[in-house]
Design a protein around this motif. Structure first.
Motif, PDB file in Angstrom:
ATOM      1  N   PHE A  87       0.835  -1.199   0.000  1.00  0.00           N
ATOM      2  CA  PHE A  87       0.000   0.000   0.000  1.00  0.00           C
ATOM      3  C   PHE A  87       0.869   1.247   0.000  1.00  0.00           C
ATOM      4  CE2 PHE A  87      -0.840   0.214   4.917  1.00  0.00           C
ATOM      5  CZ  PHE A  87       0.420  -0.278   5.175  1.00  0.00           C
ATOM      6  N   GLU A  88       0.248   2.364  -0.397  1.00  0.00           N
ATOM      7  CA  GLU A  88       1.037   3.561  -0.689  1.00  0.00           C
ATOM      8  C   GLU A  88       1.808   4.065   0.511  1.00  0.00           C
ATOM      9  OE1 GLU A  88      -2.434   5.768   1.136  1.00  0.00           O
ATOM     10  OE2 GLU A  88      -2.041   3.817   0.269  1.00  0.00           O
ATOM     11  N   VAL A  89       1.315   3.824   1.729  1.00  0.00           N
ATOM     12  CA  VAL A  89       2.038   4.323   2.905  1.00  0.00           C
ATOM     13  C   VAL A  89       3.290   3.496   3.193  1.00  0.00           C
ATOM     14  CG1 VAL A  89      -0.050   5.281   3.939  1.00  0.00           C
ATOM     15  CG2 VAL A  89       0.675   2.983   4.558  1.00  0.00           C
ATOM     16  N   GLY A  90       3.455   2.387   2.506  1.00  0.00           N
ATOM     17  CA  GLY A  90       4.659   1.573   2.674  1.00  0.00           C
ATOM     18  C   GLY A  90       5.763   1.931   1.693  1.00  0.00           C
ATOM     19  N   THR A  91       5.543   2.971   0.874  1.00  0.00           N
ATOM     20  CA  THR A  91       6.507   3.325  -0.171  1.00  0.00           C
ATOM     21  C   THR A  91       7.882   3.658   0.399  1.00  0.00           C
ATOM     22  OG1 THR A  91       4.728   4.136  -1.609  1.00  0.00           O
ATOM     23  CG2 THR A  91       6.957   4.890  -2.102  1.00  0.00           C
ATOM     24  N   ALA A  92       7.939   4.512   1.408  1.00  0.00           N
ATOM     25  CA  ALA A  92       9.234   4.888   1.987  1.00  0.00           C
ATOM     26  C   ALA A  92       9.927   3.685   2.610  1.00  0.00           C
ATOM     27  CB  ALA A  92       9.040   5.992   3.028  1.00  0.00           C
ATOM     28  N   THR A  93       9.149   2.806   3.209  1.00  0.00           N
ATOM     29  CA  THR A  93       9.713   1.594   3.808  1.00  0.00           C
ATOM     30  C   THR A  93      10.372   0.731   2.746  1.00  0.00           C
ATOM     31  OG1 THR A  93       8.078   1.599   5.588  1.00  0.00           O
ATOM     32  CG2 THR A  93       9.159  -0.502   5.113  1.00  0.00           C
ATOM     33  N   MET A  94       9.710   0.561   1.606  1.00  0.00           N
ATOM     34  CA  MET A  94      10.267  -0.254   0.526  1.00  0.00           C
ATOM     35  C   MET A  94      11.505   0.403  -0.081  1.00  0.00           C
ATOM     36  SD  MET A  94       8.467  -2.965   0.543  1.00  0.00           S
ATOM     37  CE  MET A  94       8.924  -3.792  -1.006  1.00  0.00           C
ATOM     38  N   GLY A 390       8.527   7.635   6.363  1.00  0.00           N
ATOM     39  CA  GLY A 390       8.836   6.370   7.016  1.00  0.00           C
ATOM     40  C   GLY A 390       7.882   6.081   8.158  1.00  0.00           C
ATOM     41  N   SER A 391       7.685   4.803   8.439  1.00  0.00           N
ATOM     42  CA  SER A 391       6.818   4.361   9.542  1.00  0.00           C
ATOM     43  C   SER A 391       5.420   4.960   9.449  1.00  0.00           C
ATOM     44  CB  SER A 391       7.434   4.725  10.913  1.00  0.00           C
ATOM     45  OG  SER A 391       8.726   4.181  11.043  1.00  0.00           O
ATOM     46  N   PHE A 392       4.946   5.200   8.236  1.00  0.00           N
ATOM     47  CA  PHE A 392       3.699   5.951   8.100  1.00  0.00           C
ATOM     48  C   PHE A 392       2.476   5.143   8.524  1.00  0.00           C
ATOM     49  CE2 PHE A 392       0.616   8.542   5.413  1.00  0.00           C
ATOM     50  CZ  PHE A 392       0.534   9.524   6.381  1.00  0.00           C
ATOM     51  N   ASP A 393       2.546   3.843   8.446  1.00  0.00           N
ATOM     52  CA  ASP A 393       1.428   3.026   8.932  1.00  0.00           C
ATOM     53  C   ASP A 393       1.225   3.280  10.422  1.00  0.00           C
ATOM     54  OD1 ASP A 393      -0.657   1.252   8.624  1.00  0.00           O
ATOM     55  OD2 ASP A 393       0.577  -0.532   8.902  1.00  0.00           O
ATOM     56  N   GLN A 394       2.327   3.323  11.168  1.00  0.00           N
ATOM     57  CA  GLN A 394       2.239   3.583  12.607  1.00  0.00           C
ATOM     58  C   GLN A 394       1.831   5.032  12.877  1.00  0.00           C
ATOM     59  OE1 GLN A 394       4.683   2.026  10.925  1.00  0.00           O
ATOM     60  NE2 GLN A 394       5.947   0.760  12.261  1.00  0.00           N
ATOM     61  N   ILE A 395       2.324   5.952  12.054  1.00  0.00           N
ATOM     62  CA  ILE A 395       1.951   7.374  12.233  1.00  0.00           C
ATOM     63  C   ILE A 395       0.453   7.552  12.015  1.00  0.00           C
ATOM     64  CG2 ILE A 395       2.191   9.688  11.239  1.00  0.00           C
ATOM     65  CD1 ILE A 395       5.170   9.017  10.759  1.00  0.00           C
ATOM     66  N   ARG A 423       4.327  13.163  18.362  1.00  0.00           N
ATOM     67  CA  ARG A 423       4.468  11.701  18.419  1.00  0.00           C
ATOM     68  C   ARG A 423       4.929  11.134  17.075  1.00  0.00           C
ATOM     69  NH1 ARG A 423      -1.171   9.551  20.265  1.00  0.00           N
ATOM     70  NH2 ARG A 423      -0.033   7.567  20.365  1.00  0.00           N
ATOM     71  N   GLY A 424       4.393  11.690  15.987  1.00  0.00           N
ATOM     72  CA  GLY A 424       4.781  11.213  14.659  1.00  0.00           C
ATOM     73  C   GLY A 424       6.214  11.563  14.316  1.00  0.00           C
TER      74      GLY A 424
END
Length: 436
Positions: A87-94, A390-395, A423-424
């Motif tokens: 998913f798009e929020v995982g882009t930075a992670t990948m 980064g870590s946008f799923d958690q954010i 926090r983010g």
């Protein structure tokens, strides 16, 4: 005669087995079930039937978060698929997973399959492309938020269902009328962070984060607590207090309420179209996502949600050749036009959009062209080409918590968004340190 028949059947079986054995297998891990899963399977079947050198095998690995985690775990174990839906929020992670991915532009160049980066819609392609213009992953299912209108609910409340709802000021007046007219659920939403902060920011051309929303560097910080965002969340908090905005959950729980005819207005993905059309027993419209008149540079352009296809490292050249052919197939105009028309997801190429228009689909299904118009009406800016954090799923989880505090009346908008930023940002600093 019987022996000859038996020998012939045996020979045929051997031939089929040899052909199947000769074909190179391509594993595609994805997050789709239901109707989307069926349509995805149809694409795989069509590709497999079109040639005999490769066999694509689709495997459902859970929701988006679970599929990403499964892919990461598989890579660490040396058992990664060739293609992973992220998913798009995982882009930075990948992007930060050094050695784990093989960029799509390299796969296509080496595989030799037809590939024209300029054929893809700019606002879609930009999310998954480097600042040098190299495509890292292939956009697959891209959507953007729109406003769904239950026309029958408006009529029942004594309102004109054709009233202008292009601005949030007008929506506020509609909510007043709907509530006064006896409507129990004037407004409901799906994906609150994506719609009401991430897209709100892009639509008004204000930053969600610094460094072009993370595209220009890992040393980005959240900017989601600016005047435009605070004013919008403050208004929604008041609507929640007055019973005009009904909160149903963090994901798409509100979709069931709207499709059942229980709510008058619904902010949701353009990809919600298929479900609304199939289930709604009422007359409905699709409108543009509202904007605050006089705020920022609205309307600018909205940004996408959904996923892209990442090619995993660690496979041989023949497998990558098959991947390149499959990704080229998925990008073809016929496949994209059919996908767009069946799902409500955006066509990823300009040609597929033009084909859909030429086939009369938009005329027969009014409102289905709005998502594309929102995305392409203006060239994206640094604030509106997407998010790469980064870590946008958690954010997003943090944002959800803070918004829920506003809806419950426990925090004002400024306090909640200031907390979400603090926090983010802590997670962004950890991500930056881990990926320098």
């Amino acid at each position: 005669m019987k022996i000859r028949t038996l020998l012939g059947a045996f020979a045929s079986t051997i031939a089929l087995s040899s052909n199947a054995y000769a074909a190179t297998e391509i594993q595609w891990w994805h997050a789709f079930t239901g109707r989307l899963g069926e349509l995805l399977a149809e694409q795989i079947e069509e590709f497999n039937a079109s040639q005999s050198d490769f066999i694509v095998v689709g495997s459902h690995k859970g929701n988006y978060s679970e599929t990403l985690n499964a892919g990461i775990a598989a890579f660490r174990a040396g058992e990664q698929p060739q293609i992973l839906m992220v998913f798009e929020v995982g882009t930075a992670t990948m992007m930060a997973a050094k050695g784990a991915i093989k960029p799509v532009y390299e796969v296509m160049a080496e595989g030799g399959a037809p590939f024209d980066p300029d054929a893809y819609m700019g606002a879609v392609k930009g999310y998954y492309t480097t600042t040098d213009g190299d495509m890292l992953s292939l956009p697959y299912n891209s959507s953007t938020p729109v406003l769904y209108v239950n026309r029958d609910a408006f009529t029942a409340a004594g309102l004109d269902p054709d009233m202008d709802l292009s601005t949030w000021q007008n929506v506020g007046e509609a909510l007043d009328g709907l509530k006064a007219g006896g409507e129990d659920c004037p407004l409901v939403t799906a994906w609150q962070s994506w719609v009401h902060l991430e897209n709100l920011s892009a639509w008004h051309d204000v930053p969600f984060a610094t460094k072009e929303n993370g595209f220009a560097g890992l040393d980005t910080e959240l900017s989601l607590n600016g005047p435009v965002q605070v004013a919008h969340i403050e208004a929604m908090g008041q609507w929640a207090k007055d019973g005009k905005f009904i909160y149903t959950g963090r994901r798409n729980e509100g979709g069931a309420n709207f499709r059942a005819g229980e709510c008058a207005l619904f902010t949701e993905s353009s990809a919600g179209y298929a479900g609304v059309k199939a289930e709604a027993k009422f007359e409905f419209d699709i409108r543009s996502l509202p904007y605050w008149e006089g705020a920022g540079n609205a309307p600018q352009n909205t940004i996408i949600g959904g996923s892209s296809l990442w090619v995993m490292a660690g496979h041989d050249a023949e497998e990558y050749k098959g991947v390149s052919q499959f990704l080229s197939f998925l990008s073809s105009s016929d496949v994209q036009a059919k996908w767009h028309q069946n799902t409500g997801y955006l066509p990823i190429t300009t040609e597929a959009a033009e084909q859909t228009k030429a086939e009369g689909f938009y005329d027969a299904n009014p409102g289905t062209e709005i998502a594309g118009m929102q995305m392409t009406g203006k060239a994206p800016t640094g604030n509106s080409k997407g998010l790469r954090l980064g870590s946008f799923d958690q954010i997003r989880g943090i944002i959800d918590e803070e918004l829920e505090a506003v809806w419950a009346g426990d925090k004002d908008a400024q306090t909640a968004l200031d907390s979400a930023k603090e926090r983010g940002d802590a997670l962004l600093r950890r991500f930056e340190q881990a990926n320098r």
